[in-house]
Design a protein around this motif. Structure first.
Motif, PDB file in Angstrom:
ATOM      1  N   SER A 193     -36.066  83.198  39.599  1.00 26.58           N
ATOM      2  CA  SER A 193     -35.654  81.722  39.231  1.00 26.58           C
ATOM      3  C   SER A 193     -34.452  81.363  40.650  1.00 26.58           C
ATOM      4  N   ASP A 239     -38.066  70.886  34.097  1.00 27.15           N
ATOM      5  CA  ASP A 239     -39.470  71.121  33.458  1.00 27.15           C
ATOM      6  C   ASP A 239     -40.688  71.299  34.328  1.00 27.15           C
ATOM      7  N   ALA A 242     -40.303  74.577  36.371  1.00 30.92           N
ATOM      8  CA  ALA A 242     -40.927  75.452  35.687  1.00 30.92           C
ATOM      9  C   ALA A 242     -42.304  75.730  35.405  1.00 30.92           C
ATOM     10  N   SER A 246     -44.987  78.743  36.776  1.00 33.50           N
ATOM     11  CA  SER A 246     -45.782  79.405  35.869  1.00 33.50           C
ATOM     12  C   SER A 246     -47.282  79.268  36.323  1.00 33.50           C
ATOM     13  N   GLU A 273     -33.158  73.726  25.964  1.00 23.48           N
ATOM     14  CA  GLU A 273     -34.402  74.330  26.409  1.00 23.48           C
ATOM     15  C   GLU A 273     -33.799  75.471  27.295  1.00 23.48           C
ATOM     16  N   THR A 274     -33.511  76.451  26.721  1.00 24.81           N
ATOM     17  CA  THR A 274     -32.852  77.539  27.752  1.00 24.81           C
ATOM     18  C   THR A 274     -33.562  78.074  28.896  1.00 24.81           C
ATOM     19  N   SER A 275     -35.109  77.766  28.733  1.00 20.89           N
ATOM     20  CA  SER A 275     -35.730  78.348  29.999  1.00 20.89           C
ATOM     21  C   SER A 275     -35.669  77.469  31.074  1.00 20.89           C
ATOM     22  N   TRP A 279     -33.055  76.933  36.502  1.00 24.24           N
ATOM     23  CA  TRP A 279     -33.602  76.154  37.840  1.00 24.24           C
ATOM     24  C   TRP A 279     -32.619  75.151  38.236  1.00 24.24           C
TER      25      TRP A 279
END
Length: 362
Positions: A193, A239, A242, A246, A273-275, A279
């Motif tokens: 990341s 978002d 990320a 992916s 949204e911790t994911s 970023w």
């Protein structure tokens, strides 16, 4: 007679020592405030290890007749206000007109075009002006381009992060330092990341980034005051990053999303949204708030995050908005450097010695 000679010799030694001390003090002050000398001394620093001055709203024709003139100051950051015109499918550059351009961009195709021709062009034209100017000034230090998305993206109507990235690729090309560049490890492979890469200190040196640009994007004032807008620019772009990662397509992204507005602790905790939190490695907020004693700004420096401090003039004691003395402005840049800023943003358009200042951070 002997006593007099000894006294005279003593006085000469004292005078010599005082002269050396004065010279050292003068050199120290010049080194702390001199833009050109400081820039030379900081070339070998990682990009995250330096502090520069940045200009607010550089597209404004009331401030500069041509965008190139803002770059001529030697500044480390320019700012463009961007509107997504989903009717014409254009990125407009203006302070308050969402359907028209009001700016100093001329769509230059050569250095001779930078200071002539009609202005009020779109974002792509502004980027062309930057590309042409940098081509004529290859030794210029790394330049941050701050994009304020006034009303955010309108992805449903085709004005998406992907479309913005395509516009940037088409007009700046290989000049852009991308999120994927920060992820790439020198020996091969990549970090998981942006947070991991930044914390590891994976930024290139200022010299390695000479002539290149890094783009940051923040939510706009209209977007942030719109109660019906629940998906702001910062989250939407994170978002998007990320998702690209992916899919193995992160190299398509050209922009670093910034966490907007100063806050204590880790400001990324605002994102449920911790994911997407890893970023964000760029933070942007009010300088006076960062320095009011409630925020540990060394945290940003320790993790090698970029920290944009805006309205540098409003840190107490406040300075003139547009034309402080050069000495006061230099001292303010040095103060914010010590407070771990990456950029000290201001409207001091006439102080080229200040705009070209680059200091070690922290």
């Amino acid at each position: 007679m002997t006593v007099r000679l000894i006294r005279r010799a003593s006085l000469r030694i004292r005078a010599a020592l005082l002269g050396v001390l004065t010279l050292c003090l003068a050199f120290s002050v010049a080194g702390a405030g001199g833009g050109a000398a400081s820039a030379a001394d900081t070339d070998s620093l990682p990009f995250s290890g330096s502090t520069g001055s940045g200009l607010h709203n550089t597209y404004d024709p009331a401030t500069f007749t041509y965008l190139a003139q803002s770059l001529d100051t030697g500044t480390s950051m320019i700012e463009l206000d961007v509107w997504d015109d989903f009717i014409t499918k254009e990125w407009k550059v203006s302070h308050s007109n969402p359907l028209g351009n009001s700016n100093n961009c001329v769509n230059a195709s050569s250095p001779a075009d930078l200071y002539t021709g009609g202005a009020n062009k779109d974002l792509e034209s502004c980027l062309d002006d930057v590309r042409v100017w940098l081509g004529a000034h290859p030794g210029h230090g790394p330049l941050i381009i701050k994009l304020e998305m006034k009303a955010g993206f309108q992805t449903t109507y085709g004005m998406s992060p992907a479309k913005l990235d395509q516009s940037i690729s088409d007009h700046l090309g290989g000049l852009v330092y991308k999120p994927s560049d920060l992820l790439a490890k020198p020996g091969g492979g990549q970090y998981a990341s942006l947070d991991a890469a930044a914390t590891a200190g994976n930024w290139p040196t200022r010299q390695q980034l000479a002539g290149r640009v890094l783009l940051e994007v923040i939510p706009g004032t209209v977007e942030e005051s719109n109660p019906t807008d629940s998906l702001w620019t910062d989250k939407e772009y994170a978002d998007y990053l990320a998702g690209l990662q992916s899919q193995g397509k992160l190299a398509q992204a050209n922009v670093f999303p910034a966490v907007h507005n100063a806050a204590a602790g880790d400001p990324r905790s605002r994102y449920s949204e911790t994911s997407i939190r890893p970023w964000f490695v760029v933070f942007d907020g009010d300088a006076a708030t960062y320095l009011n004693g409630s925020i540990d700004t060394s945290w940003y420096d320790t993790h090698h995050y970029l920290l944009i401090m805006t309205d540098a003039q409003n840190v107490p004691p406040t300075l003139d908005d547009t034309n402080p003395t050069s000495a006061d402005a230099q001292a303010r840049i040095a103060q914010l450097a010590k407070a771990h800023a990456t950029i000290a943003s201001n409207d001091w358009t006439g102080l080229t010695d200040v705009q070209s200042t680059v200091l070690p951070r922290g």
